[in-house]
Motif scaffolding. Sequence first.
Motif, short mmCIF file in Angstrom:
data_model
loop_
_atom_site.label_atom_id
_atom_site.label_comp_id
_atom_site.label_asym_id
_atom_site.label_seq_id
_atom_site.Cartn_x
_atom_site.Cartn_y
_atom_site.Cartn_z
N VAL A 170 0.83 -1.20 0.00
CA VAL A 170 0.00 0.00 0.00
C VAL A 170 0.87 1.25 0.00
CG1 VAL A 170 -1.74 1.30 1.28
CG2 VAL A 170 -1.93 -1.19 1.08
N LEU A 171 1.91 1.27 0.82
CA LEU A 171 2.81 2.43 0.86
C LEU A 171 3.47 2.66 -0.49
CD1 LEU A 171 4.48 1.72 4.31
CD2 LEU A 171 2.88 3.57 3.82
N ALA A 227 -6.34 4.08 3.00
CA ALA A 227 -5.75 2.75 3.14
C ALA A 227 -4.55 2.77 4.08
CB ALA A 227 -5.34 2.23 1.76
N VAL A 228 -3.68 3.76 3.94
CA VAL A 228 -2.52 3.86 4.83
C VAL A 228 -2.97 3.99 6.28
CG1 VAL A 228 -0.54 5.31 5.48
CG2 VAL A 228 -0.96 4.77 3.07
N ASN A 229 -4.02 4.74 6.51
CA ASN A 229 -4.52 4.94 7.87
C ASN A 229 -5.09 3.68 8.50
OD1 ASN A 229 -3.81 7.65 8.09
ND2 ASN A 229 -5.77 8.38 7.27
N CYS A 230 -5.31 2.65 7.70
CA CYS A 230 -5.80 1.38 8.24
C CYS A 230 -4.75 0.66 9.07
CB CYS A 230 -6.27 0.47 7.10
SG CYS A 230 -7.74 1.02 6.25
N MET A 278 7.94 9.98 7.85
CA MET A 278 8.02 8.86 6.92
C MET A 278 6.72 8.73 6.13
SD MET A 278 9.81 6.43 5.65
CE MET A 278 9.74 4.79 4.92
N LEU A 279 5.60 8.84 6.79
CA LEU A 279 4.30 8.68 6.12
C LEU A 279 4.07 9.76 5.06
CD1 LEU A 279 2.12 7.76 9.21
CD2 LEU A 279 2.67 6.25 7.29
N ALA A 280 4.66 10.93 5.27
CA ALA A 280 4.47 12.02 4.31
C ALA A 280 4.98 11.66 2.92
CB ALA A 280 5.16 13.29 4.80
N HIS A 281 5.94 10.74 2.83
CA HIS A 281 6.49 10.35 1.53
C HIS A 281 5.46 9.60 0.68
CE1 HIS A 281 10.27 11.69 3.05
NE2 HIS A 281 10.52 10.64 3.80
N PHE A 282 4.41 9.10 1.31
CA PHE A 282 3.44 8.27 0.59
C PHE A 282 2.10 8.98 0.43
CE2 PHE A 282 6.48 5.74 2.98
CZ PHE A 282 7.15 5.14 1.92
#
Length: 255
Positions: free
Chosen positions: A55-56, A217-220, A242-246
Amino acid sequence: MATGMGDRDPAHPIDARGTAEEDWRAWPDLAQFPLLDLDGVRSVVVVAPHPDDEVLGFGGSLALLAEAGARLRIVAVTDGEASHPNSPTLAPGELVARRSAERAEALRCLGAESAEVVKLSIPDGSVGAAQAEVATRLNALCSGFDLCLAPWPGDLHPDHDATGRAAEAAAVAAGTPLAHYPVWMWHWAVPGQGEVPWHDGRRIDLPANIQRRKAEAVNCFTTQIAPLSEHPDDAAILSEQMLAHFDRPTEIVFR
């Protein structure tokens, strides 16, 4: 994603402070990679070393492919049981169940709930030792598909690198076209860094509705993006940086 690493090593690039997303977005080349045309791609295998990597690294593209009616197969190499090895809150078996449920919900958010998920159940953190076995099993799982996606073998996470190498061997044997998605690279690399194969970069543009689907989806993956408890061994694996990259309007693969 950040699983199977054992004790944290401050000298390892994955454990370094990392590159801010603002630096990537300010890099002109990021928006200038040639487009990867997914039109006509009717079947795709996405190989994920841990639940959330697919997903990422490729979630927006998965949503586009699902919307187009492509056949999707997710190969789950490990179950991600080692993300919190000393957790006082979740035993490894409980973590496996949680992460599996998170993946299922994430695929639903992407509109890809019909994707087939094949679990190899290789021990988290031990893909390198099982690389030959993974390659053999992937050969059969990739055969006959239009495209295989796997982690970039230079991602600097041992499970990601071994999975990428195994997928390369399998794709060659099966005659299946292969592309690599980076995950950790966005954290430790800097724009234009020499050892990254930018010349092989291809861009997939994500419409606004697909970006929203990917963000949902990432928040799942709550076991990875939020603490399991206040105990230090239950800390979140993925930082906001890190999450900001996706959370971009594009995804980049190497092909």
